[in-house]
Design a protein around this motif. Structure first.
Motif, PDB file in Angstrom:
ATOM      1  N   ALA A 122       3.648 -12.515  -6.584  1.00  0.00           N
ATOM      2  CA  ALA A 122       4.606 -11.682  -5.844  1.00  0.00           C
ATOM      3  C   ALA A 122       4.434 -10.209  -6.207  1.00  0.00           C
ATOM      4  CB  ALA A 122       6.031 -12.145  -6.119  1.00  0.00           C
ATOM      5  N   LEU A 123       4.265  -9.919  -7.486  1.00  0.00           N
ATOM      6  CA  LEU A 123       4.076  -8.530  -7.918  1.00  0.00           C
ATOM      7  C   LEU A 123       2.763  -7.970  -7.385  1.00  0.00           C
ATOM      8  CD1 LEU A 123       5.397  -8.725 -11.589  1.00  0.00           C
ATOM      9  CD2 LEU A 123       6.473  -7.559  -9.647  1.00  0.00           C
ATOM     10  N   ALA A 124       1.708  -8.786  -7.345  1.00  0.00           N
ATOM     11  CA  ALA A 124       0.421  -8.331  -6.808  1.00  0.00           C
ATOM     12  C   ALA A 124       0.556  -8.006  -5.319  1.00  0.00           C
ATOM     13  CB  ALA A 124      -0.649  -9.397  -7.030  1.00  0.00           C
ATOM     14  N   ARG A 125       1.296  -8.822  -4.585  1.00  0.00           N
ATOM     15  CA  ARG A 125       1.497  -8.555  -3.155  1.00  0.00           C
ATOM     16  C   ARG A 125       2.313  -7.279  -2.944  1.00  0.00           C
ATOM     17  NH1 ARG A 125       2.140 -14.125   0.233  1.00  0.00           N
ATOM     18  NH2 ARG A 125       0.517 -15.306  -0.840  1.00  0.00           N
ATOM     19  N   LEU A 126       3.347  -7.089  -3.778  1.00  0.00           N
ATOM     20  CA  LEU A 126       4.150  -5.876  -3.672  1.00  0.00           C
ATOM     21  C   LEU A 126       3.299  -4.647  -4.017  1.00  0.00           C
ATOM     22  CD1 LEU A 126       6.912  -4.588  -3.108  1.00  0.00           C
ATOM     23  CD2 LEU A 126       7.450  -4.934  -5.537  1.00  0.00           C
ATOM     24  N   ASP A 127       2.452  -4.767  -5.026  1.00  0.00           N
ATOM     25  CA  ASP A 127       1.544  -3.665  -5.380  1.00  0.00           C
ATOM     26  C   ASP A 127       0.619  -3.325  -4.217  1.00  0.00           C
ATOM     27  OD1 ASP A 127       2.616  -3.363  -7.911  1.00  0.00           O
ATOM     28  OD2 ASP A 127       1.023  -4.498  -8.928  1.00  0.00           O
ATOM     29  N   ARG A 128       0.078  -4.340  -3.541  1.00  0.00           N
ATOM     30  CA  ARG A 128      -0.796  -4.091  -2.386  1.00  0.00           C
ATOM     31  C   ARG A 128      -0.028  -3.424  -1.256  1.00  0.00           C
ATOM     32  NH1 ARG A 128      -2.917  -9.096  -3.758  1.00  0.00           N
ATOM     33  NH2 ARG A 128      -1.795 -10.143  -2.091  1.00  0.00           N
ATOM     34  N   LEU A 129       1.201  -3.878  -1.017  1.00  0.00           N
ATOM     35  CA  LEU A 129       2.052  -3.254   0.002  1.00  0.00           C
ATOM     36  C   LEU A 129       2.255  -1.781  -0.331  1.00  0.00           C
ATOM     37  CD1 LEU A 129       4.096  -3.369   2.427  1.00  0.00           C
ATOM     38  CD2 LEU A 129       5.795  -4.122   0.764  1.00  0.00           C
ATOM     39  N   ASP A 130       2.551  -1.492  -1.583  1.00  0.00           N
ATOM     40  CA  ASP A 130       2.722  -0.099  -2.023  1.00  0.00           C
ATOM     41  C   ASP A 130       1.443   0.701  -1.799  1.00  0.00           C
ATOM     42  OD1 ASP A 130       5.346  -0.468  -2.822  1.00  0.00           O
ATOM     43  OD2 ASP A 130       4.862  -0.675  -4.964  1.00  0.00           O
ATOM     44  N   GLU A 131       0.334   0.180  -2.280  1.00  0.00           N
ATOM     45  CA  GLU A 131      -0.943   0.908  -2.209  1.00  0.00           C
ATOM     46  C   GLU A 131      -1.416   1.105  -0.770  1.00  0.00           C
ATOM     47  OE1 GLU A 131      -2.744   2.448  -4.596  1.00  0.00           O
ATOM     48  OE2 GLU A 131      -1.107   1.965  -5.967  1.00  0.00           O
ATOM     49  N   GLU A 132      -1.270   0.086   0.061  1.00  0.00           N
ATOM     50  CA  GLU A 132      -1.810   0.147   1.421  1.00  0.00           C
ATOM     51  C   GLU A 132      -0.889   0.832   2.424  1.00  0.00           C
ATOM     52  OE1 GLU A 132      -3.100  -3.776   2.584  1.00  0.00           O
ATOM     53  OE2 GLU A 132      -4.335  -3.987   0.773  1.00  0.00           O
ATOM     54  N   TRP A 133       0.407   0.977   2.075  1.00  0.00           N
ATOM     55  CA  TRP A 133       1.306   1.584   3.058  1.00  0.00           C
ATOM     56  C   TRP A 133       2.443   2.394   2.430  1.00  0.00           C
ATOM     57  CZ3 TRP A 133       6.539   0.411   4.398  1.00  0.00           C
ATOM     58  CH2 TRP A 133       6.983   1.124   5.512  1.00  0.00           C
TER      59      TRP A 133
END
Length: 152
Positions: A122-133
């Motif tokens: 879940a944290l990795a997905r949130l990090d990707r959301l942050d980084e990509e958008w």
């Protein structure tokens, strides 16, 4: 003027079709966000969009927050699309207005992604959301909107 363009639709019965938009003019009377008032078709669609994607914790507070910060309408609707991209179809997301404990009287709108995913994933997905958008949106949200996780 803030133009809300929906690039994808989530639920045909509640989301605008691809390419549709809702426009809010800066300085427009947003009393329509108050519970019990009559609203135009575009305004009804805006509320259906929000309620079609997010669970609203204390709806009246959220409506008042959007009335005070109409510039966030567009980004919150965009967030719905990006959250789904990173957390899969039909994620459970709660919208809530919280008071910032560090700044007296400062309110912030949170989108809490409710998940039962393992914490690391879940944290990795949130990090990707942050980084990509989301990190590219910080100037637009001006500290008034954030996305976080709520573990079930």
């Amino acid at each position: 003027m803030t133009s809300i363009a929906i690039s994808a639709h989530r639920r045909p019965s509640s989301w605008l079709e691809i390419g549709s938009s809702v426009s809010i003019t800066e300085g427009e009377d947003l009393s329509w966000l108050e519970t019990g008032s009559s609203v135009s078709m575009a305004r009804e669609e805006f509320l259906r969009h929000i309620e079609g994607y997010f669970s609203l914790r204390e709806q009246a507070k959220i409506q008042a927050f959007f009335r005070d910060h109409p510039q966030l309408i567009e980004i919150v609707l965009e967030a719905a699309f990006h959250i789904e991209r990173h957390f899969g179809p039909d994620p459970q997301v709660e919208l809530a207005v919280s008071v910032d404990p560090e700044i007296e009287g400062m309110e912030e709108l949170f989108a809490y992604i409710c998940t039962s995913l393992p914490v690391d994933e879940a944290l990795a997905r949130l990090d990707r959301l942050d980084e990509e958008w989301f990190l590219d949106q910080l100037d637009r949200v001006n500290g008034l909107f954030n996305i976080s996780l709520k573990f079930l």
